[in-house]
Design a protein around this motif. Structure first.
Motif, PDB file in Angstrom:
ATOM      1  N   ILE A 268       0.946  -1.212  -0.088  1.00  0.00           N
ATOM      2  CA  ILE A 268       0.185  -0.101   0.146  1.00  0.00           C
ATOM      3  C   ILE A 268       0.849   1.169  -0.080  1.00  0.00           C
ATOM      4  N   THR A 269       0.831   1.948  -0.966  1.00  0.00           N
ATOM      5  CA  THR A 269       1.347   3.328  -0.947  1.00  0.00           C
ATOM      6  C   THR A 269       0.519   4.484  -0.274  1.00  0.00           C
ATOM      7  N   PHE A 270       0.661   4.887   0.754  1.00  0.00           N
ATOM      8  CA  PHE A 270      -0.008   5.918   1.634  1.00  0.00           C
ATOM      9  C   PHE A 270       0.336   7.433   1.188  1.00  0.00           C
ATOM     10  N   ASN A 271      -0.701   7.869   0.767  1.00  0.00           N
ATOM     11  CA  ASN A 271      -0.587   9.189   0.228  1.00  0.00           C
ATOM     12  C   ASN A 271      -1.141  10.379   1.147  1.00  0.00           C
ATOM     13  N   LYS A 272       0.038  10.939   1.917  1.00  0.00           N
ATOM     14  CA  LYS A 272      -0.434  11.676   3.205  1.00  0.00           C
ATOM     15  C   LYS A 272      -1.096  13.091   2.682  1.00  0.00           C
ATOM     16  N   LYS A 273      -2.165  13.182   2.553  1.00  0.00           N
ATOM     17  CA  LYS A 273      -2.921  14.429   2.344  1.00  0.00           C
ATOM     18  C   LYS A 273      -3.072  15.653   3.382  1.00  0.00           C
ATOM     19  N   HIS A 274      -2.901  15.089   4.786  1.00  0.00           N
ATOM     20  CA  HIS A 274      -2.925  15.744   5.797  1.00  0.00           C
ATOM     21  C   HIS A 274      -1.464  15.646   6.627  1.00  0.00           C
ATOM     22  N   GLY A 275      -1.064  16.542   7.510  1.00  0.00           N
ATOM     23  CA  GLY A 275       0.014  16.322   8.413  1.00  0.00           C
ATOM     24  C   GLY A 275      -0.455  15.489   9.691  1.00  0.00           C
ATOM     25  N   GLY A 276       0.515  14.930  10.453  1.00  0.00           N
ATOM     26  CA  GLY A 276       0.118  14.228  11.502  1.00  0.00           C
ATOM     27  C   GLY A 276      -0.792  12.992  11.509  1.00  0.00           C
ATOM     28  N   VAL A 277      -0.314  12.361  10.370  1.00  0.00           N
ATOM     29  CA  VAL A 277      -1.083  11.220  10.248  1.00  0.00           C
ATOM     30  C   VAL A 277      -0.105   9.732  10.455  1.00  0.00           C
ATOM     31  N   GLU A 278       1.179   9.841  10.630  1.00  0.00           N
ATOM     32  CA  GLU A 278       2.037   9.008  10.373  1.00  0.00           C
ATOM     33  C   GLU A 278       1.720   7.924  11.558  1.00  0.00           C
ATOM     34  N   ALA A 279       1.692   8.377  12.966  1.00  0.00           N
ATOM     35  CA  ALA A 279       1.321   7.467  13.867  1.00  0.00           C
ATOM     36  C   ALA A 279       0.154   6.529  13.662  1.00  0.00           C
ATOM     37  N   LYS A 280      -0.900   7.229  13.301  1.00  0.00           N
ATOM     38  CA  LYS A 280      -2.069   6.313  12.981  1.00  0.00           C
ATOM     39  C   LYS A 280      -1.908   5.280  11.788  1.00  0.00           C
ATOM     40  N   ILE A 281      -0.907   5.546  10.738  1.00  0.00           N
ATOM     41  CA  ILE A 281      -0.654   4.670   9.739  1.00  0.00           C
ATOM     42  C   ILE A 281      -0.113   3.470  10.298  1.00  0.00           C
ATOM     43  N   GLY A 282       0.911   3.701  11.116  1.00  0.00           N
ATOM     44  CA  GLY A 282       1.678   2.499  11.852  1.00  0.00           C
ATOM     45  C   GLY A 282       0.679   1.593  12.824  1.00  0.00           C
ATOM     46  N   GLN A 283      -0.238   2.238  13.411  1.00  0.00           N
ATOM     47  CA  GLN A 283      -1.327   1.565  14.046  1.00  0.00           C
ATOM     48  C   GLN A 283      -2.104   0.652  13.313  1.00  0.00           C
ATOM     49  N   TRP A 284      -2.261   1.273  12.019  1.00  0.00           N
ATOM     50  CA  TRP A 284      -3.459   0.505  11.066  1.00  0.00           C
ATOM     51  C   TRP A 284      -2.608  -0.798  10.522  1.00  0.00           C
ATOM     52  N   LEU A 285      -1.393  -0.516  10.539  1.00  0.00           N
ATOM     53  CA  LEU A 285      -0.790  -1.807   9.770  1.00  0.00           C
ATOM     54  C   LEU A 285      -0.616  -2.831  11.042  1.00  0.00           C
ATOM     55  N   SER A 286      -0.139  -2.428  12.317  1.00  0.00           N
ATOM     56  CA  SER A 286      -0.354  -3.324  13.321  1.00  0.00           C
ATOM     57  C   SER A 286      -1.639  -4.101  13.599  1.00  0.00           C
TER      58      SER A 286
END
Length: 552
Positions: A268-286
């Motif tokens: 999955i290529t995550f296109n970050k359209k807003h800032g402050g989303v990195e931690a949530k992406i990590g949680q989603w993968l987990s």
């Protein structure tokens, strides 16, 4: 026993002693369990639970379960699971009784009453089970992964110059096909001259066009000619959900088979359209890994029950899928941002549900929704009877509501200009108000009774089909709130991960620590990958063993 019973009722033996704290009285069933054992008491209680259900009974959950069971064994037209023992239920019960009589089952009378032997036979032949937190009857294996065009297969077209896992699979199958005479190909995932020559040689032997292109016809031959330990799956799928047709996308994932596990991997290529989303992406993968990796495939043909884990994960990057990540839906007013609704291509970090990313991951690997589906789609997808739901309701109110729905078709809303060319959110407000006012968004027995009453009054017409047609006539063919509110009560859902997601733990444990009968992932969800494993096992070993999914 008689002596004990006499003492239990002797006032002198049970009189309290002054100043002494008395123990709480023992429940009669608990006392019996202590005296004669759990099994004896259980058999006794079950013997008392004799139902006698007949026409006119209900609305009740018990009648709904009987209808679920009759749908599997009666051999007549499907019953609506209304929880009301109507004439159609009587006819189905009689049909089942005729089958029992033909089989010379003793004690059966063709009277349409579900009691005694009839009820016992229903429970034996169509047992009620609890799956995804609801009572149901299993009617088939389910089919959660259906390519839109089966003839195109589940491989992408591969030709000279291509790279990747699909090429590695091609090279392995060519090496193991026995149809090529040259040196074994190096499994490097690069489609060069040697791979091209080997493919053309195989195509000639398989009597397909020798053009050096691994197309659907060639892949179909390769899949039965030679085994592989890895590969790439890709296909389009579509569904109808919430009244909207042709919903779906292209499923794509890699797989790799080792001695102990089958790994399913999605890039999955995550296109970050807003800032402050990195931690949530990590949680989603987990969350995806933890919730999905809860099953194993077990070889039921092996006396030792050999098993292999089914491991799922999403990884960053790759060309399989792209997901736009926002903190919230920018089209919504500030106060409504909490209602941001994710889909397979757009994920919102404001969505607090731990099940969101694992649910959308299910779509990326080709699984259909199990919420707000039509009855035929629901039963085919899940292999289960719809939940009884809430059957309570006054019959006269149901009849009146059916009449009011018809009175609001076609849609009669008066919209001020300008009117959107498609999916104007104002269409259907009056109809949605009627349906939502009478039923809310509650699915189940009473909503199905309203649908029955609508059909009776309108020459057998489907209330769902008529509502869908009315919105479509106003160019509402996509997701729109009034459309959703108007059709939802007449659709079918369950609580699994691919349904309403209510059985997913808020945190910790994935499916392993969910309450009894409340696992987010059900066996049908992982069956396509067990099938893949079984196919490769047969190619590798020559043994057509039976593999089944089981929880770890």
């Amino acid at each position: 026993m008689a002596d004990r019973a006499r003492r239990a009722h002797d006032s002198r033996a049970t009189a309290p002693v002054a100043g002494r704290k008395q123990p709480a009285p023992e429940h009669e069933l608990a006392r019996l369990q202590r005296q004669v054992g759990n099994r004896v008491v259980s058999d006794f209680v079950n013997g008392l639970a004799v139902q006698r259900l007949k026409e006119g009974d209900g609305p009740s959950h018990d009648v709904g379960v009987i209808q679920q069971q009759l749908n599997l064994v009666s051999g007549v037209a499907r019953l609506a699971i209304t929880g009301r023992f109507d004439a159609a239920t009587t006819a189905a019960a009689k049909a089942f009784q005729r089958k029992l009589i033909a089989e010379a089952v003793a004690g059966v009378v063709e009277d349409g009453i579900v009691v005694g032997v009839t009820h016992a036979q229903l429970k034996t032949r169509a047992p009620s089970v609890t799956i995804s937190g609801t009572d149901t009857v299993v009617v088939g294996p389910g089919n959660t992964q259906v390519p839109m065009s089966p003839a195109l297969g589940t491989h992408k077209k591969v030709l000279a110059g291509a790279k990747g896992v699909a090429v590695k699979e091609l090279q392995e199958r060519l090496n193991n096909s026995g149809a090529t005479t040259g040196k074994k190909l190096v499994i490097d995932g690069i489609f060069g001259g040697l791979t091209d020559a080997a493919l053309k040689e195989f195509q000639t032997s398989a009597k397909v066009t020798a053009n050096g292109i691994a197309d659907p016809g060639t892949w179909a031959k390769l899949e039965t000619a030679g085994a592989a330990s890895q590969g790439h799956v890709e296909f389009d799928w579509r569904e109808e959900v919430e009244g909207v047709k042709n919903v779906g996308l292209r499923a794509a994932y890699d797989w790799k088979l080792s001695k102990t596990a089958l790994a399913i991997s999605v890039g999955i290529t995550f296109n970050k359209k807003h800032g402050g989303v990195e931690a949530k992406i990590g949680q989603w993968l987990s969350d995806i890994k933890e919730i999905w990796s809860t099953f194993k495939a077990v070889n039921h043909s092996d006396p030792k029950k050999k098993s292999m884990n089914l491991d799922f994960k999403a990884v960053r990057g790759g060309s399989d899928h792209a997901v736009d990540v926002f903190r919230f839906d920018t089209a919504l007013p500030k106060k409504q941002r909490g209602d941001s609704r994710s889909n397979s291509g757009t994920w919102y970090t404001i969505d607090p549900r731990r099940s969101m990313a694992p649910h959308e991951f299910g779509h990326l690997i080709g699984l259909a929704d199990e919420y707000n589906r039509t009855e035929d789609h629901y039963v085919t997808t899940t292999g289960e009877e719809p939940d009884v739901g809430d059957p309570a309701g006054v019959a006269a109110d149901g009849t009146k509501l059916a009449t009011n729905i018809k009175a609001n078709l076609p849609l009669s809303d008066v919209l001020a200009a300008p009117i959107a060319a498609a999916d104007d959110k104002r269409w259907g407000a009056k109809l949605a108000g009627v349906v939502n006012g009478g039923l809310g968004e509650k699915q189940g027995g009473f909503s199905r009774f309203v649908a029955q009453e609508y059909a009776k009054a309108n020459a057998g017409a489907s209330v769902y089909d008529d509502i869908q047609a009315a919105f479509n006539a106003k160019a509402v063919t996509g997701f729109q709130d009034n459309f959703r509110l108007a059709v939802t009560p007449f659709l079918y859902s369950n609580k699994s991960l691919m349904g309403t997601m209510e059985t997913t733990p808020a945190k910790g444990g994935g499916g392993l620590k969910a309450a009894d009968h409340e696992h987010p992932i059900e066996p049908r969800h992982v069956q396509p990958y067990v099938n893949l494993l079984a196919k490769e096992w047969t190619l590798q070993t020559g043994a057509a063993d039976v593999w089944k999914p089981e929880r770890r």
